[in-house]
Design a protein around this motif. Structure first.
Motif, PDB file in Angstrom:
ATOM      1  N   VAL A  92       0.869  -1.175   0.000  1.00 36.18           N
ATOM      2  CA  VAL A  92       0.000   0.000   0.000  1.00 36.18           C
ATOM      3  C   VAL A  92       0.904   1.224   0.000  1.00 36.18           C
ATOM      4  O   VAL A  92       1.674   1.444   0.929  1.00 36.18           O
ATOM      5  CB  VAL A  92      -0.945   0.020   1.229  1.00 36.18           C
ATOM      6  CG1 VAL A  92      -1.779   1.296   1.226  1.00 36.18           C
ATOM      7  CG2 VAL A  92      -1.839  -1.208   1.247  1.00 36.18           C
ATOM      8  N   PHE A  93       0.827   1.982  -1.080  1.00 41.36           N
ATOM      9  CA  PHE A  93       1.655   3.163  -1.235  1.00 41.36           C
ATOM     10  C   PHE A  93       1.139   4.318  -0.375  1.00 41.36           C
ATOM     11  O   PHE A  93      -0.030   4.350   0.006  1.00 41.36           O
ATOM     12  CB  PHE A  93       1.679   3.611  -2.707  1.00 41.36           C
ATOM     13  CG  PHE A  93       2.383   2.647  -3.606  1.00 41.36           C
ATOM     14  CD1 PHE A  93       3.742   2.746  -3.818  1.00 41.36           C
ATOM     15  CD2 PHE A  93       1.685   1.629  -4.236  1.00 41.36           C
ATOM     16  CE1 PHE A  93       4.401   1.853  -4.649  1.00 41.36           C
ATOM     17  CE2 PHE A  93       2.328   0.735  -5.065  1.00 41.36           C
ATOM     18  CZ  PHE A  93       3.694   0.843  -5.272  1.00 41.36           C
ATOM     19  N   GLN A  94       2.007   5.268  -0.128  1.00 38.57           N
ATOM     20  CA  GLN A  94       1.649   6.442   0.667  1.00 38.57           C
ATOM     21  C   GLN A  94       0.509   7.228   0.025  1.00 38.57           C
ATOM     22  O   GLN A  94      -0.348   7.752   0.708  1.00 38.57           O
ATOM     23  CB  GLN A  94       2.888   7.330   0.812  1.00 38.57           C
ATOM     24  CG  GLN A  94       2.669   8.555   1.651  1.00 38.57           C
ATOM     25  CD  GLN A  94       3.965   9.335   1.829  1.00 38.57           C
ATOM     26  OE1 GLN A  94       5.041   8.797   1.672  1.00 38.57           O
ATOM     27  NE2 GLN A  94       3.844  10.594   2.160  1.00 38.57           N
ATOM     28  N   GLN A  95       0.458   7.288  -1.286  1.00 41.93           N
ATOM     29  CA  GLN A  95      -0.583   8.049  -1.977  1.00 41.93           C
ATOM     30  C   GLN A  95      -1.820   7.207  -2.290  1.00 41.93           C
ATOM     31  O   GLN A  95      -2.767   7.692  -2.868  1.00 41.93           O
ATOM     32  CB  GLN A  95      -0.025   8.661  -3.264  1.00 41.93           C
ATOM     33  CG  GLN A  95       1.098   9.647  -3.033  1.00 41.93           C
ATOM     34  CD  GLN A  95       0.686  10.805  -2.168  1.00 41.93           C
ATOM     35  OE1 GLN A  95      -0.427  11.308  -2.290  1.00 41.93           O
ATOM     36  NE2 GLN A  95       1.562  11.227  -1.274  1.00 41.93           N
ATOM     37  N   PHE A  96      -1.786   5.914  -1.974  1.00 42.48           N
ATOM     38  CA  PHE A  96      -2.903   4.966  -2.088  1.00 42.48           C
ATOM     39  C   PHE A  96      -3.248   4.565  -3.514  1.00 42.48           C
ATOM     40  O   PHE A  96      -3.671   3.465  -3.744  1.00 42.48           O
ATOM     41  CB  PHE A  96      -4.157   5.451  -1.350  1.00 42.48           C
ATOM     42  CG  PHE A  96      -3.868   6.034  -0.006  1.00 42.48           C
ATOM     43  CD1 PHE A  96      -3.099   5.345   0.923  1.00 42.48           C
ATOM     44  CD2 PHE A  96      -4.344   7.279   0.337  1.00 42.48           C
ATOM     45  CE1 PHE A  96      -2.815   5.886   2.163  1.00 42.48           C
ATOM     46  CE2 PHE A  96      -4.068   7.829   1.585  1.00 42.48           C
ATOM     47  CZ  PHE A  96      -3.296   7.133   2.498  1.00 42.48           C
ATOM     48  N   HIS A  97      -3.144   5.449  -4.497  1.00 42.21           N
ATOM     49  CA  HIS A  97      -3.375   5.130  -5.907  1.00 42.21           C
ATOM     50  C   HIS A  97      -4.727   4.474  -6.168  1.00 42.21           C
ATOM     51  O   HIS A  97      -4.820   3.494  -6.904  1.00 42.21           O
ATOM     52  CB  HIS A  97      -2.229   4.289  -6.468  1.00 42.21           C
ATOM     53  CG  HIS A  97      -0.903   4.961  -6.389  1.00 42.21           C
ATOM     54  ND1 HIS A  97      -0.601   6.100  -7.108  1.00 42.21           N
ATOM     55  CD2 HIS A  97       0.186   4.692  -5.632  1.00 42.21           C
ATOM     56  CE1 HIS A  97       0.628   6.489  -6.823  1.00 42.21           C
ATOM     57  NE2 HIS A  97       1.119   5.662  -5.931  1.00 42.21           N
ATOM     58  N   LEU A  98      -5.775   5.017  -5.580  1.00 43.11           N
ATOM     59  CA  LEU A  98      -7.135   4.560  -5.881  1.00 43.11           C
ATOM     60  C   LEU A  98      -7.548   5.159  -7.223  1.00 43.11           C
ATOM     61  O   LEU A  98      -7.191   6.287  -7.550  1.00 43.11           O
ATOM     62  CB  LEU A  98      -8.110   4.993  -4.788  1.00 43.11           C
ATOM     63  CG  LEU A  98      -7.850   4.419  -3.399  1.00 43.11           C
ATOM     64  CD1 LEU A  98      -8.758   5.091  -2.372  1.00 43.11           C
ATOM     65  CD2 LEU A  98      -8.039   2.912  -3.388  1.00 43.11           C
TER      66      LEU A  98
ATOM     67  N   ASN B  53     -12.853  -0.270  -6.817  1.00 38.08           N
ATOM     68  CA  ASN B  53     -11.401  -0.252  -6.662  1.00 38.08           C
ATOM     69  C   ASN B  53     -10.902  -1.579  -6.093  1.00 38.08           C
ATOM     70  O   ASN B  53      -9.839  -2.059  -6.478  1.00 38.08           O
ATOM     71  CB  ASN B  53     -10.963   0.897  -5.747  1.00 38.08           C
ATOM     72  CG  ASN B  53     -10.553   2.126  -6.500  1.00 38.08           C
ATOM     73  OD1 ASN B  53      -9.440   2.198  -7.006  1.00 38.08           O
ATOM     74  ND2 ASN B  53     -11.465   3.097  -6.595  1.00 38.08           N
ATOM     75  N   CYS B  54     -11.663  -2.155  -5.180  1.00 42.79           N
ATOM     76  CA  CYS B  54     -11.271  -3.430  -4.571  1.00 42.79           C
ATOM     77  C   CYS B  54     -11.470  -4.598  -5.532  1.00 42.79           C
ATOM     78  O   CYS B  54     -10.655  -5.520  -5.578  1.00 42.79           O
ATOM     79  CB  CYS B  54     -12.074  -3.676  -3.292  1.00 42.79           C
ATOM     80  SG  CYS B  54     -11.687  -2.540  -1.952  1.00 42.79           S
ATOM     81  N   ILE B  55     -12.542  -4.554  -6.288  1.00 43.64           N
ATOM     82  CA  ILE B  55     -12.926  -5.660  -7.160  1.00 43.64           C
ATOM     83  C   ILE B  55     -12.074  -5.722  -8.431  1.00 43.64           C
ATOM     84  O   ILE B  55     -11.679  -6.804  -8.875  1.00 43.64           O
ATOM     85  CB  ILE B  55     -14.417  -5.532  -7.554  1.00 43.64           C
ATOM     86  CG1 ILE B  55     -15.304  -5.791  -6.352  1.00 43.64           C
ATOM     87  CG2 ILE B  55     -14.774  -6.458  -8.693  1.00 43.64           C
ATOM     88  CD1 ILE B  55     -16.769  -5.464  -6.598  1.00 43.64           C
TER      89      ILE B  55
END
Length: 167
Positions: free
Chosen positions: A84-90, A99-101
């Motif tokens: 999990v990156f600091q910027q989250f990249h969603l 995003n999860c799927i």
């Protein structure tokens, strides 16, 4: 378990070599939560990126489950190591649940129906079930971080590496 032995990493900046990691060794047993703590620029993120095999050119050895991580293919790495990156990249054009799927359906790991069930279970686990249909722009920083964690957990990794901003 993940172990690092004499991990070193240098970058060339201008005409000067910048040593980011200098013979770092560590051992993290399975099931243990470990934090690398240090001042800004100390190499914490670089070490995590080496552990996830996202950075090339380091020397030494990083072994996860008896396998040198740099020898894992990207697909094998994604099966074993989550990051999990600091910027989250969603993805901004997708809801939290989408995003999860998406990665699981795209790779064929799960059907859309199974992926949605698992995503909703994980979103509940991280306290975001009420945010499943929201877009990332409607989330706080902490909510975005938990959404990124749920997305990373969708792959059922053996090892989860998290990069967080200092508060």
């Amino acid at each position: 378990m993940i172990t690092g032995t004499d991990v070193s990493l240098s970058f060339k900046r201008s005409e000067q070599e910048l040593k980011v990691l200098d013979s770092i060794s560590f051992e993290i047993p399975k099931g243990r939560i470990t934090a690398f703590i240090g001042k800004s620029g100390a190499g914490k993120t670089s070490l995590l990126r080496c552990c996830a095999s996202l950075t090339e050119g380091y020397t030494g050895s990083i072994v996860h489950d008896k396998t040198e991580v740099r020898l894992l293919s990207p697909v094998e790495r994604a099966k074993h190591i989550g990051f999990v990156f600091q910027q989250f990249h969603l993805f901004p054009h997708m809801t939290v649940v989408q995003n999860c799927i998406a990665p699981q359906v795209y790779t064929g790991r799960l059907s859309e129906e199974d992926a949605e069930k698992e995503a909703l279970r994980l979103l509940k686990l991280v306290g975001l079930e009420s945010c499943a249909e929201l877009y990332p722009d409607n989330l706080s920083g902490g909510q975005k971080q938990r959404a990124a964690i749920a997305r990373a957990l969708m792959a059922d990794p053996e090892l989860l590496l998290l990069r967080s901003e200092e508060h």
